[in-house]
Design a protein around this motif. Structure first.
Motif, PDB file in Angstrom:
ATOM      1  N   ALA A   1      79.333 -33.466  58.661  1.00 19.22           N
ATOM      2  CA  ALA A   1      78.352 -34.556  58.612  1.00 19.22           C
ATOM      3  C   ALA A   1      79.025 -35.871  58.254  1.00 19.22           C
ATOM      4  O   ALA A   1      79.827 -35.937  57.320  1.00 19.22           O
ATOM      5  CB  ALA A   1      77.262 -34.232  57.591  1.00 19.22           C
TER       6      ALA A   1
ATOM      7  N   LEU B   1      74.884 -38.255  64.470  1.00 16.45           N
ATOM      8  CA  LEU B   1      75.120 -36.957  65.103  1.00 16.45           C
ATOM      9  C   LEU B   1      76.163 -37.010  66.217  1.00 16.45           C
ATOM     10  O   LEU B   1      76.464 -35.992  66.839  1.00 16.45           O
ATOM     11  CB  LEU B   1      73.790 -36.412  65.670  1.00 16.45           C
ATOM     12  CG  LEU B   1      72.693 -36.181  64.604  1.00 16.45           C
ATOM     13  CD1 LEU B   1      71.411 -35.701  65.279  1.00 16.45           C
ATOM     14  CD2 LEU B   1      73.139 -35.188  63.541  1.00 16.45           C
TER      15      LEU B   1
ATOM     16  N   LYS C   1      79.774 -28.724  58.200  1.00 14.97           N
ATOM     17  CA  LYS C   1      79.274 -29.137  59.517  1.00 14.97           C
ATOM     18  C   LYS C   1      79.858 -30.466  59.981  1.00 14.97           C
ATOM     19  O   LYS C   1      79.545 -30.934  61.073  1.00 14.97           O
ATOM     20  CB  LYS C   1      77.743 -29.241  59.483  1.00 14.97           C
ATOM     21  CG  LYS C   1      77.030 -27.928  59.191  1.00 14.97           C
ATOM     22  CD  LYS C   1      77.279 -26.898  60.283  1.00 14.97           C
ATOM     23  CE  LYS C   1      76.501 -25.616  60.035  1.00 14.97           C
ATOM     24  NZ  LYS C   1      76.742 -24.607  61.098  1.00 14.97           N
TER      25      LYS C   1
ATOM     26  N   ARG D   1      76.819 -32.949  66.709  1.00 14.41           N
ATOM     27  CA  ARG D   1      76.226 -32.181  65.597  1.00 14.41           C
ATOM     28  C   ARG D   1      74.717 -32.183  65.741  1.00 14.41           C
ATOM     29  O   ARG D   1      74.148 -33.068  66.379  1.00 14.41           O
ATOM     30  CB  ARG D   1      76.600 -32.822  64.242  1.00 14.41           C
ATOM     31  CG  ARG D   1      78.090 -32.769  63.928  1.00 14.41           C
ATOM     32  CD  ARG D   1      78.440 -33.660  62.748  1.00 14.41           C
ATOM     33  NE  ARG D   1      78.224 -35.076  63.038  1.00 14.41           N
ATOM     34  CZ  ARG D   1      79.072 -35.838  63.745  1.00 14.41           C
ATOM     35  NH1 ARG D   1      80.182 -35.309  64.214  1.00 14.41           N
ATOM     36  NH2 ARG D   1      78.806 -37.111  63.963  1.00 14.41           N
ATOM     37  N   ARG D   2      74.058 -31.206  65.126  1.00 21.02           N
ATOM     38  CA  ARG D   2      72.599 -31.157  65.204  1.00 21.02           C
ATOM     39  C   ARG D   2      71.957 -31.004  63.832  1.00 21.02           C
ATOM     40  O   ARG D   2      70.745 -30.797  63.721  1.00 21.02           O
ATOM     41  CB  ARG D   2      72.138 -30.039  66.142  1.00 21.02           C
ATOM     42  CG  ARG D   2      72.734 -30.140  67.548  1.00 21.02           C
ATOM     43  CD  ARG D   2      71.835 -29.563  68.607  1.00 21.02           C
ATOM     44  NE  ARG D   2      70.648 -30.371  68.869  1.00 21.02           N
ATOM     45  CZ  ARG D   2      70.622 -31.461  69.654  1.00 21.02           C
ATOM     46  NH1 ARG D   2      71.743 -31.898  70.238  1.00 21.02           N
ATOM     47  NH2 ARG D   2      69.494 -32.114  69.843  1.00 21.02           N
ATOM     48  N   GLU D   3      72.751 -31.138  62.760  1.00 19.20           N
ATOM     49  CA  GLU D   3      72.213 -31.029  61.396  1.00 19.20           C
ATOM     50  C   GLU D   3      71.988 -32.430  60.828  1.00 19.20           C
ATOM     51  O   GLU D   3      72.880 -33.270  60.860  1.00 19.20           O
ATOM     52  CB  GLU D   3      73.184 -30.273  60.479  1.00 19.20           C
ATOM     53  CG  GLU D   3      73.417 -28.825  60.876  1.00 19.20           C
ATOM     54  CD  GLU D   3      74.388 -28.679  62.035  1.00 19.20           C
ATOM     55  OE1 GLU D   3      74.371 -27.618  62.704  1.00 19.20           O
ATOM     56  OE2 GLU D   3      75.183 -29.618  62.280  1.00 19.20           O
TER      57      GLU D   3
END
Length: 297
Positions: A239, A294, A237, A189-191
């Motif tokens: 998270a 992430l 996403k 993930r990149r958020e």
């Protein structure tokens, strides 16, 4: 306001002191300690850190913000105004601490080092005026180099050593950048979901997307709609972590984390540090927290 009254009452005497010396020439006697070290005043921790690393034994550095305090909310005491007046150099970030800005304007214009003038902060672009420029090690290294030049100009007898120390810190910051680049290159993930929008420069440098619950002001209360939006996006996403800051209440982050089945953890904007920590150690800890959140390999 009391702060303005105090400043006004001290202005005349302070200005007499500050105009008795030049900005980049040999500092006046009161701008040095009895042992000859330059008096340097820093607005808050990252500026103290780089001033101490660059100045080392040639400087006596005072941090206007006490450990554990929120630097945005700083109100200067008369004794601190005297420190600003007596300093050979005041290292600050214009727009971040209003009381320091005002003290500099009244007492230290010609002996101020404004971080925001070295690495200009975006007024409304990708970072939205985010002042946390030190969270990008590459930008921070540029600031360190300029600070080294300024301190060296004030202390010609020790200029070579000062410039060497500035270069050593720049090398450390570039190695830190390399660690971040490698550590965040491949992630699931990149958020990054954060309690407030303090991580724009870090996110921009390492191709992450910051999803803040509230804006740049850590005291800002987000609307219920904003909290719902962030929770929905975080869930979409996938998270696993909702970040909060060491000096800010974790309640909102914990609420969203509980709602989506994630955990809450610290991502530190390094506005202050605990005993035993320093800028680099906290940045390394932040990298470990980001890699875990992430899913980086």
């Amino acid at each position: 306001m009391l702060r303005r009254a105090v400043l006004a009452g001290l202005t005349a005497g302070s200005l007499m002191l500050s105009t008795a010396c030049g900005g980049d020439g040999e500092p006046a006697q009161q701008q040095r300690q009895a042992d000859g070290r330059l008096r340097i005043v820093a607005g808050f921790y990252p500026l103290q850190y780089m001033s101490e690393r660059v100045g080392a034994e040639d400087a006596a550095v005072t941090n206007l913000t006490q450990g554990g305090a929120e630097p945005h909310d700083l109100e200067l005491k008369p004794s601190q105004l005297a420190q600003v007046s007596d300093a050979a150099l005041v290292v600050y970030l214009n727009g971040f601490q209003p009381s320091v800005d005002e003290a500099v304007r009244l007492q230290a214009k010609d002996k101020a080092f404004d971080v925001a003038a070295v690495e200009r902060l975006a007024a409304g672009g990708e970072h939205g005026g985010d002042p946390h420029v030190w969270l990008d090690p590459v930008r921070f290294a540029v600031i360190v180099g300029k600070l080294g030049e300024r301190i060296a100009a004030l202390d010609p007898a020790n200029a070579d050593a000062i410039k060497v120390r500035a270069g050593q810190l720049q090398d450390e910051l570039h190695r830190l950048d390399e660690e971040y680049t490698a550590g965040l290159r491949t992630c699931a993930r990149r958020e990054i979901v954060t309690s407030h929008a303090a991580f724009g420069y870090l996110a921009g440098r390492y191709h992450l997307t910051q999803v803040p619950i509230s804006g740049l002001d850590p005291d800002e209360e987000p609307s219920p709609q904003r909290v719902s939006q962030v929770a929905a996006l975080a869930k979409e996403k996938g998270a696993t972590t909702i970040f909060f800051e060491a000096l800010v209440s974790p309640k909102l982050s914990q609420t969203i984390a509980k709602e989506i089945g994630a955990k809450a953890a610290v991502l530190d904007p390094i506005e202050g540090v605990e005993d035993g920590d320093d800028y680099v150690s906290v940045m390394v800890r932040n990298l470990a927290a980001l890699r875990e959140a992430l899913g980086c390999t």
